[in-house]
Design an enzyme around this catalytic site. Structure first.
Site, mmCIF file in Angstrom:
data_model
loop_
_atom_site.group_PDB
_atom_site.id
_atom_site.type_symbol
_atom_site.label_atom_id
_atom_site.label_comp_id
_atom_site.label_asym_id
_atom_site.label_seq_id
_atom_site.Cartn_x
_atom_site.Cartn_y
_atom_site.Cartn_z
ATOM 1 N N GLY A 24 0.830 -1.294 -0.037
ATOM 2 C CA GLY A 24 0.171 -0.070 0.015
ATOM 3 C C GLY A 24 0.911 1.359 -0.134
ATOM 4 O O GLY A 24 0.390 2.467 -0.212
ATOM 5 N N PRO A 28 7.832 7.225 -4.710
ATOM 6 C CA PRO A 28 8.033 8.304 -5.904
ATOM 7 C C PRO A 28 8.790 7.598 -7.104
ATOM 8 O O PRO A 28 9.678 7.185 -6.701
ATOM 9 C CB PRO A 28 8.619 9.352 -5.253
ATOM 10 C CG PRO A 28 8.390 9.336 -3.771
ATOM 11 C CD PRO A 28 8.418 8.088 -3.451
ATOM 12 N N ALA A 29 8.380 8.024 -8.234
ATOM 13 C CA ALA A 29 8.977 7.366 -9.339
ATOM 14 C C ALA A 29 10.369 8.077 -9.827
ATOM 15 O O ALA A 29 11.042 7.348 -10.643
ATOM 16 C CB ALA A 29 8.125 7.356 -10.714
ATOM 17 N N GLY A 31 14.031 8.878 -7.618
ATOM 18 C CA GLY A 31 14.718 8.961 -6.343
ATOM 19 C C GLY A 31 16.146 9.511 -6.636
ATOM 20 O O GLY A 31 16.656 9.513 -7.893
ATOM 21 N N LEU A 32 16.809 10.260 -5.836
ATOM 22 C CA LEU A 32 18.247 10.688 -6.095
ATOM 23 C C LEU A 32 19.224 9.503 -5.482
ATOM 24 O O LEU A 32 19.067 9.069 -4.350
ATOM 25 C CB LEU A 32 18.574 11.875 -5.179
ATOM 26 C CG LEU A 32 19.993 12.537 -5.312
ATOM 27 C CD1 LEU A 32 19.997 13.199 -6.752
ATOM 28 C CD2 LEU A 32 20.260 13.299 -4.164
ATOM 29 N N GLY A 33 20.027 9.100 -6.499
ATOM 30 C CA GLY A 33 21.203 7.986 -6.254
ATOM 31 C C GLY A 33 22.015 8.678 -5.377
ATOM 32 O O GLY A 33 22.333 9.854 -5.528
ATOM 33 N N ASP A 61 18.164 7.119 -2.382
ATOM 34 C CA ASP A 61 18.595 5.910 -2.608
ATOM 35 C C ASP A 61 20.012 5.763 -1.976
ATOM 36 O O ASP A 61 20.833 6.214 -2.493
ATOM 37 C CB ASP A 61 18.782 5.255 -3.980
ATOM 38 C CG ASP A 61 19.018 3.844 -4.146
ATOM 39 O OD1 ASP A 61 18.307 2.852 -3.840
ATOM 40 O OD2 ASP A 61 20.324 3.605 -4.288
ATOM 41 N N TYR A 66 27.904 2.923 0.654
ATOM 42 C CA TYR A 66 28.192 4.188 -0.129
ATOM 43 C C TYR A 66 29.048 5.022 0.811
ATOM 44 O O TYR A 66 29.582 5.995 0.368
ATOM 45 C CB TYR A 66 27.000 4.968 -0.674
ATOM 46 C CG TYR A 66 26.236 4.184 -1.662
ATOM 47 C CD1 TYR A 66 26.762 3.013 -2.442
ATOM 48 C CD2 TYR A 66 25.063 4.494 -1.708
ATOM 49 C CE1 TYR A 66 25.964 2.169 -3.124
ATOM 50 C CE2 TYR A 66 24.128 3.795 -2.938
ATOM 51 C CZ TYR A 66 24.652 2.656 -3.440
ATOM 52 O OH TYR A 66 24.048 1.986 -4.200
ATOM 53 N N LYS A 95 20.275 0.016 2.352
ATOM 54 C CA LYS A 95 20.827 -1.552 2.054
ATOM 55 C C LYS A 95 21.809 -2.169 2.767
ATOM 56 O O LYS A 95 22.761 -1.553 3.303
ATOM 57 C CB LYS A 95 21.288 -1.717 0.359
ATOM 58 C CG LYS A 95 20.689 -0.645 -0.342
ATOM 59 C CD LYS A 95 21.130 -0.902 -1.814
ATOM 60 C CE LYS A 95 20.520 0.122 -2.930
ATOM 61 N NZ LYS A 95 21.197 1.538 -2.874
ATOM 62 N N HIS A 126 21.463 -5.882 -0.734
ATOM 63 C CA HIS A 126 22.371 -5.084 -2.022
ATOM 64 C C HIS A 126 22.546 -6.134 -2.903
ATOM 65 O O HIS A 126 22.395 -5.764 -4.207
ATOM 66 C CB HIS A 126 23.586 -4.315 -1.307
ATOM 67 C CG HIS A 126 23.835 -3.295 -1.943
ATOM 68 N ND1 HIS A 126 24.487 -2.046 -1.450
ATOM 69 C CD2 HIS A 126 24.041 -2.913 -3.334
ATOM 70 C CE1 HIS A 126 24.755 -1.032 -2.534
ATOM 71 N NE2 HIS A 126 24.513 -1.869 -3.605
HETATM 72 N N1 LIG Z 1 21.626 -1.457 -6.086
HETATM 73 C C1 LIG Z 1 22.861 -1.441 -6.654
HETATM 74 O O1 LIG Z 1 23.637 -2.578 -6.695
HETATM 75 C C2 LIG Z 1 23.188 -0.349 -7.257
HETATM 76 C C3 LIG Z 1 24.304 -0.181 -8.417
HETATM 77 C C4 LIG Z 1 24.643 0.774 -8.930
HETATM 78 C C5 LIG Z 1 23.694 2.065 -8.616
HETATM 79 N N2 LIG Z 1 22.905 2.038 -7.796
HETATM 80 C C6 LIG Z 1 22.207 3.325 -7.365
HETATM 81 O O2 LIG Z 1 21.710 4.045 -8.176
HETATM 82 C C7 LIG Z 1 22.325 5.277 -8.441
HETATM 83 C C8 LIG Z 1 22.418 5.762 -9.853
HETATM 84 O O3 LIG Z 1 23.403 4.829 -10.584
HETATM 85 P P1 LIG Z 1 24.761 5.558 -11.125
HETATM 86 O O4 LIG Z 1 25.315 6.364 -10.121
HETATM 87 O O5 LIG Z 1 25.768 4.290 -11.196
HETATM 88 O O6 LIG Z 1 24.509 5.797 -12.558
HETATM 89 P P2 LIG Z 1 23.618 6.985 -13.282
HETATM 90 O O7 LIG Z 1 22.756 7.720 -12.460
HETATM 91 O O8 LIG Z 1 23.207 6.492 -14.534
HETATM 92 O O9 LIG Z 1 24.620 8.141 -13.977
HETATM 93 C C9 LIG Z 1 25.168 9.018 -12.857
HETATM 94 C C10 LIG Z 1 25.941 9.820 -13.887
HETATM 95 O O10 LIG Z 1 25.407 10.516 -14.974
HETATM 96 C C11 LIG Z 1 25.640 11.974 -14.799
HETATM 97 N N3 LIG Z 1 24.251 12.759 -15.121
HETATM 98 C C12 LIG Z 1 23.215 12.900 -13.933
HETATM 99 N N4 LIG Z 1 22.294 13.580 -14.480
HETATM 100 C C13 LIG Z 1 22.596 13.883 -15.766
HETATM 101 C C14 LIG Z 1 22.287 14.755 -16.852
HETATM 102 N N5 LIG Z 1 21.153 15.345 -16.415
HETATM 103 N N6 LIG Z 1 22.777 15.229 -17.973
HETATM 104 C C15 LIG Z 1 24.235 14.468 -17.861
HETATM 105 N N7 LIG Z 1 24.759 13.591 -17.198
HETATM 106 C C16 LIG Z 1 24.171 13.376 -16.070
HETATM 107 C C17 LIG Z 1 26.331 12.355 -13.234
HETATM 108 O O11 LIG Z 1 27.212 13.454 -13.793
HETATM 109 P P3 LIG Z 1 27.850 14.176 -12.330
HETATM 110 O O12 LIG Z 1 28.930 13.448 -11.998
HETATM 111 O O13 LIG Z 1 28.371 15.407 -13.225
HETATM 112 O O14 LIG Z 1 26.848 14.529 -11.563
HETATM 113 C C18 LIG Z 1 26.936 10.791 -12.893
HETATM 114 O O15 LIG Z 1 28.152 11.158 -13.405
HETATM 115 C C19 LIG Z 1 23.290 5.299 -7.451
HETATM 116 O O16 LIG Z 1 24.113 6.577 -7.149
HETATM 117 C C20 LIG Z 1 22.987 4.399 -6.567
HETATM 118 O O17 LIG Z 1 22.111 5.051 -5.569
HETATM 119 C C21 LIG Z 1 22.533 0.928 -7.051
#
Ligand SMILES: NC(=O)c1ccc[n+]([C@@H]2O[C@H](COP(=O)([O-])OP(=O)(O)OC[C@H]3O[C@@H](n4cnc5c(N)ncnc54)[C@H](OP(=O)(O)O)[C@@H]3O)[C@@H](O)[C@H]2O)c1
Length: 341
Positions: A24, A28-29, A31-33, A61, A66, A95, A126
C-alpha cells in the site's frame, strides 16, 4: 514564473508519479542516487540530497557501503528542522552490504543511527552474495572467501529482513541484483515477499524478461544506473560497454522534445512502469532529471518503441569483484536460467 528557494528552482513533489507497492505504500518514481562512484566526497553528496529535497525529490536511494549515510543524516535533520519536509513525506531506502549478511539487524540499526531515522521506508539486500571488496579496489581484486549463491544462506538473510519488518524498523523489504531463478526460490520460501527489485535498467540494458517477470509477481522494478552510469568506477568498465546517452536514437528523440538525452532515458524508465534513481551532485542536472519525470511531456508510443529496439543487452555493473574462484562475471547472472555453483 519559476519558484525558487534560496536561489534554487523548485518543482515540488506533486507532479512526480508514484508507484504503489503491494503493502500500500507509494514510492516516488524518481529518487536521487547517492553512490558517488569514488568521484565525490561524502559532504558533496549530502549537499546534493539537500538540493534535491528542496527542489522536490522525496525519494533518496542510500546504502551503507556508499559510506555517506552519516553525512546524509545530518542533512536530513536540517531539512526536518527547517520545515522543508516531514519524515513521513520522504522515502528513504538503505541496503545491507555484503559483509553484513550474518548481522542484518545490527547493520540496519547502524544505517538508522547514521541517517538519524527511526525507520526506513525500504531496506534491500544489496547483492545476493556475501562477497565483498574494499573501497576503491581495481577490477582484478577478488574476495578470497567469495562463494557462489547459496540459497539456504540467502534465506537466513531474508529471515532477518522479515524480522526488521516485524520490529517496525523497516516498512518494506526488497532485493537487488537478483536473477529470475534466485527470485523464484525466494518467492517460494519467503514469509514476507519483496516489494521491489533494484536492478540495472537503461535503454542499452532493458532486461525485458526479468522486468516483466518481477512486474508479473507484483514487485516494482527500481532501475539503477538509469543514465548508463557515465561516472562509474574503472572496475566496472570494459571496452565493449556502450553509452545510452550517446545513442543516436536517444539523441534524436531528445532533439524533438528540446531536452537532454538524460531526460529521455529517465522518461523512458518511468513510462515503462519503473522507478529511476539517477545520481548527480550538480544542481542543474538534479533539477533537469526531476523535470524529466514531472514536466507532463511524455514520449510517444513510437518513441517508446524506437527505444525498445535499441536494447544492446549491455550490462555495465557486471560485479567482477564479487566472483568466486573459477567463476566469470557472467556466472553471477544465471544467464541460461540456472544458478551457477
Ligand atoms: N543496487 C545496486 O547495486 C546499485 C548499483 C549501482 C547504482 N545504484 C544506485 O543507483 C544510483 C544511480 O546509478 P549510477 O550513479 O551508477 O548512474 P547514473 O545515475 O546512470 O549516472 C550518474 C552519472 O550521470 C551523470 N548525470 C546525471 N544527470 C545527468 C544529466 N541530466 N545530464 C548529463 N549527465 C548526468 C552524473 O554526472 P555528475 O557526476 O556530473 O553529477 C553522473 O556521473 C546510484 O547512485 C546508486 O544510488 C545501485
Amino acid at each position: 514564473m519559476t519558484v525558487t528557494f534560496e536561489n534554487q528552482p523548485v518543482i515540488g513533489p506533486e507532479p512526480v508519479p508514484k508507484r504503489k507497492l503491494y503493502t500500500g505504500d507509494m514510492v516516488p518514481a524518481i529518487g536521487l542516487g547517492t553512490f558517488g562512484s569514488d568521484n565525490y566526497d561524502n559532504e558533496t553528496i549530502a549537499d546534493a540530497v539537500r538540493t534535491a529535497v528542496r527542489m522536490g525529490y522525496r525519494h533518496i536511494d542510500c546504502a551503507s557501503v556508499y559510506g555517506n549515510e552519516r553525512e546524509i543524516g545530518l542533512i536530513l535533520k536540517e531539512l526536518f528542522e527547517e520545515g522543508t519536509v516531514t519524515r513521513r513525506e520522504l522515502w528513504i531506502t538503505s541496503k545491507v552490504w555484503n559483509d553484513s549478511h550474518d548481522r542484518v539487524i545490527a547493520a540496519c540499526e547502524q544505517s538508522l543511527s547514521d541517517l538519524g531515522l527511526d525507520y526506513l521506508d525500504l531496506y534491500l539486500v544489496h547483492w545476493p552474495f556475501p562477497n565483498h571488496h574494499a573501497k576503491g579496489v581495481t577490477v582484478d581484486s577478488r574476495d578470497p572467501h567469495a562463494e557462489p549463491y547459496i540459497h539456504e544462506n540467502y534465506m537466513k538473510v531474508w529471515r532477518d529482513m522479515e524480522r526488521l519488518v516485524e520490529k517496525g524498523l523497516v516498512r518494506n523489504i526488497g532485493t537487488s541484483n537478483m536473477t529470475r531463478p534466485k527470485m523464484e526460490l525466494l518467492l517460494r520460501d519467503c514469509r514476507i515477499r519483496p516489494t521491489v527489485n533494484e536492478m540495472e535498467l537503461h535503454p542499452h540494458f532493458q532486461q525485458p524478461a526479468l522486468f516483466d517477470y518481477v512486474v508479473s509477481e507484483g514487485i516494482v522494478p527500481i532501475g539503477f544506473s538509469p543514465l548508463g552510469s557515465p561516472g562509474r568506477p574503472e572496475r566496472d568498465r570494459t571496452p565493449e560497454d556502450t553509452s545510452p546517452m550517446e545513442d543516436p536514437v536517444i539523441a534524436e528523440i531528445a532533439r524533438g522534445h528540446g531536452i537532454h538525452p538524460a531526460a529521455v532515458c529517465l522518461k523512458w524508465g518511468v513510462q515503462r512502469g519503473g522507478v529511476v534513481i539517477p545520481f548527480s551532485v550538480k544542481p542543474e542536472k538534479i533539477l533537469s532529471n526531476l523535470s524529466a519525470v514531472a514536466d507532463g511531456d511524455p514520449l510517444t508510443g513510437a518513441e517508446m518503441e524506437a527505444i525498445r529496439a535499441i536494447d544492446k543487452n549491455c550490462r555495465l555493473v557486471k560485479g567482477q569483484v564479487f566472483t568466486w574462484p573459477g567463476a566469470t562475471w557472467e556466472d553471477l547472472w544465471d544467464e541460461d536460467g540456472i544458478i551457477k555453483q
